[in-house]
Design a protein around this motif. Structure first.
Motif, PDB file in Angstrom:
ATOM      1  N   GLN A 130      -4.205 -11.594   5.238  1.00 22.50           N
ATOM      2  CA  GLN A 130      -3.400 -11.945   6.397  1.00 22.50           C
ATOM      3  C   GLN A 130      -2.042 -11.287   6.282  1.00 22.50           C
ATOM      4  N   THR A 188      -8.054 -11.448  -4.980  1.00 24.28           N
ATOM      5  CA  THR A 188      -8.157 -10.113  -4.387  1.00 24.28           C
ATOM      6  C   THR A 188      -7.177  -9.118  -4.985  1.00 24.28           C
ATOM      7  N   SER A 226      -6.713 -14.050  -0.159  1.00 27.10           N
ATOM      8  CA  SER A 226      -7.378 -15.226  -0.702  1.00 27.10           C
ATOM      9  C   SER A 226      -7.989 -14.877  -2.047  1.00 27.10           C
ATOM     10  N   GLY A 227      -8.161 -15.871  -2.868  1.00 35.62           N
ATOM     11  CA  GLY A 227      -8.801 -15.671  -4.161  1.00 35.62           C
ATOM     12  C   GLY A 227      -8.015 -14.749  -5.067  1.00 35.62           C
ATOM     13  N   ILE A 234      -0.750 -12.451  -5.530  1.00 30.68           N
ATOM     14  CA  ILE A 234      -1.391 -13.049  -4.369  1.00 30.68           C
ATOM     15  C   ILE A 234      -0.853 -12.428  -3.090  1.00 30.68           C
ATOM     16  N   THR A 235       0.424 -12.053  -3.127  1.00 34.72           N
ATOM     17  CA  THR A 235       1.082 -11.517  -1.939  1.00 34.72           C
ATOM     18  C   THR A 235       1.634 -10.131  -2.219  1.00 34.72           C
ATOM     19  N   THR A 271      -0.966 -11.711   2.459  1.00 32.54           N
ATOM     20  CA  THR A 271      -1.496 -12.686   1.525  1.00 32.54           C
ATOM     21  C   THR A 271      -3.006 -12.544   1.439  1.00 32.54           C
ATOM     22  N   GLN A 300     -10.133 -12.386   2.170  1.00 27.94           N
ATOM     23  CA  GLN A 300      -9.499 -12.401   3.484  1.00 27.94           C
ATOM     24  C   GLN A 300      -8.017 -12.075   3.333  1.00 27.94           C
TER      25      GLN A 300
END
Length: 122
Positions: A3, A26, A23-24, A75-76, A21, A1
């Motif tokens: 965002q 990614t 999840s996991g 992550i971001t 951002t 996911q």
């Protein structure tokens, strides 16, 4: 996911920083990309950063003004947008692709975040 955050209203010549951002894991295993869609136009590639070799690509229209980057934890993903122009006005989307090639194409991306609106006034 995914965002995406950071859109808003800015005057021409100003700056905005978009964040995406995931999840996991990614962005640890996927290429991260930014696309945009202006009213009445097709979705177009803006920038991408590879997960493996950190290869970075930009659309010609944003080269030298936009910078894509990724935090060390992967992550971001960020899109720093400087010297904004009215023609940069669009909904901006972040996306993740399992591919390392062809990453300028919408069809290469499997996961998409919700858009964030960027409006640049003249």
């Amino acid at each position: 996911q995914l965002q995406a955050f950071g859109g808003g209203l800015v005057q021409a010549g100003g700056s905005l920083r978009l964040s995406c951002t995931a999840s996991g894991r990614t962005f640890q295993v996927y290429t991260a990309g930014w696309f945009r869609q202006a009213p009445g136009k097709e979705c177009e590639f803006v920038a991408a950063i590879g997960y493996r070799d950190r290869r970075i690509l930009y659309a010609d229209s944003v080269k030298g003004r936009f910078t894509i980057s990724r935090d060390s934890a992967k992550i971001t993903v960020f899109l720093q947008m400087d010297t904004l122009k009215p023609e940069d006005t669009a909904v901006y989307y972040c996306a993740a692709s399992p591919f390392a090639n062809g990453i300028v194409e919408v069809r290469r991306y499997d996961y998409w975040g919700q858009g964030t609106l960027v409006t640049v006034s003249s």
